[in-house]
Design a protein around this motif. Sequence first.
Motif, PDB file in Angstrom:
ATOM      1  N   VAL A 252       0.996  -0.636   0.398  1.00 43.71           N
ATOM      2  CA  VAL A 252       0.440   0.455  -0.281  1.00 43.71           C
ATOM      3  C   VAL A 252       0.926   1.188   0.279  1.00 43.71           C
ATOM      4  N   SER A 253       2.147   1.306   0.595  1.00 44.23           N
ATOM      5  CA  SER A 253       3.184   2.308   0.670  1.00 44.23           C
ATOM      6  C   SER A 253       3.402   2.311  -0.460  1.00 44.23           C
ATOM      7  N   TYR A 254       4.024   1.800  -1.191  1.00 45.09           N
ATOM      8  CA  TYR A 254       4.347   2.208  -2.907  1.00 45.09           C
ATOM      9  C   TYR A 254       3.237   2.300  -3.356  1.00 45.09           C
ATOM     10  N   ASN A 255       1.789   1.549  -3.686  1.00 43.16           N
ATOM     11  CA  ASN A 255       1.468   2.282  -4.909  1.00 43.16           C
ATOM     12  C   ASN A 255       0.601   3.751  -4.314  1.00 43.16           C
ATOM     13  N   THR A 256       0.574   3.945  -3.607  1.00 45.29           N
ATOM     14  CA  THR A 256       0.417   5.069  -3.200  1.00 45.29           C
ATOM     15  C   THR A 256       1.222   6.346  -3.772  1.00 45.29           C
ATOM     16  N   LEU A 257       2.346   5.931  -3.262  1.00 49.21           N
ATOM     17  CA  LEU A 257       3.696   6.836  -3.818  1.00 49.21           C
ATOM     18  C   LEU A 257       3.334   6.671  -5.119  1.00 49.21           C
ATOM     19  N   ILE A 258       3.767   5.382  -5.631  1.00 48.85           N
ATOM     20  CA  ILE A 258       3.547   5.430  -7.367  1.00 48.85           C
ATOM     21  C   ILE A 258       2.725   5.689  -8.424  1.00 48.85           C
ATOM     22  N   SER A 259       1.892   6.355  -7.657  1.00 53.39           N
ATOM     23  CA  SER A 259      -0.152   6.398  -8.234  1.00 53.39           C
ATOM     24  C   SER A 259       0.694   7.869  -7.740  1.00 53.39           C
ATOM     25  N   ALA A 260       0.678   7.988  -6.352  1.00 54.66           N
ATOM     26  CA  ALA A 260       0.570  10.112  -6.471  1.00 54.66           C
ATOM     27  C   ALA A 260       1.965  10.819  -7.995  1.00 54.66           C
ATOM     28  N   TYR A 261       2.915  10.171  -8.019  1.00 52.10           N
ATOM     29  CA  TYR A 261       3.695  10.065  -8.957  1.00 52.10           C
ATOM     30  C   TYR A 261       3.213  10.632 -10.408  1.00 52.10           C
ATOM     31  N   ALA A 262       2.435   9.414 -11.051  1.00 51.12           N
ATOM     32  CA  ALA A 262       2.312   8.594 -11.670  1.00 51.12           C
ATOM     33  C   ALA A 262       0.804  10.240 -12.224  1.00 51.12           C
TER      34      ALA A 262
END
Length: 302
Positions: free
Chosen positions: A108-118
């Motif tokens: 969830v940590s990774y998904n949240t940050l990847i999505s924020a950048y994307a």
Amino acid sequence: MNQQRLVESLQQFRHILKTCIAQRDLLTGKSLHTLYIKSLIPPSTYFSNHFILLYSKCGLLTTARRAFEATPEPNVFSFNAILNAYAKEAQPHLAHQLFDKIPQPDIVSYNTLISAYADLGYTLPALRLFLDLKDTGLAMDGFTLSAAITAANDNVDFITQLHSLSISAGLDSYASVNNTLITYYSKNGHLDYAREVFGSMGEIKDEVSWNSMIVAYGQHREGIKALALYKEMELRDLYLDMFTLASVLTALTSMEDLRGGLQFHARLIRMGFHENPHLGSGLIDLYSKCSARQGSEKASGL
């Protein structure tokens, strides 16, 4: 207060707090927070996490951060809650600073940050995080791949690799992954790939899938196919969003179908969408194109 009454009170407190979060009831939530601070309830990571969620969902980033800082023993859920708050406020760099402090970030940590950048078009940091994730051994999910495809944007080769990865990892069962593939294949000129993805989805198609494919046909001026899907959506009583309706207008315009345009305009009026500025521009474009064609036909004696 005896032990039984204390347990019942805490359960009731927990229930009301969760209801406040679900309904974004800030007034009641803040009252609960004040009561929590002034009561004899021992500091609780569980309750602190939920106050972070409350303030995040209500758009109070500063207050959410204060609730995070006051958390006695922040866990990965605490970090993810405040990460999501920064992501929602389009501040991925600050979110990344917090991400780096998580002892053991989860998917969830990774998904949240990847999505924020994307979502902001920051391709390199998003894809760098995606590659870092692969090295951790954490199992990615459909949200991970959808965010990575969004980050890849116009890199069709990488999108194709992610498509293959989704199949080999069994993540092509996520409608969200396929919907994102349809969008970005079409955006990059590969309508045939988008159509293949749509056709392969079977029963996992959701309303977003249908809308995405109609948008794809509209983008490529495939008017007849867009209208055929639109009519099928109507028969299935599926939800039509603004992008779908705009794409149907684009399709009618590409066909210079004045009769179909008039019928569709009447439907927009019945649906209450005729005053939408985006659809209004589409209608103006449709009528101007059809008017120009009729004028040309008259001038040529047709």
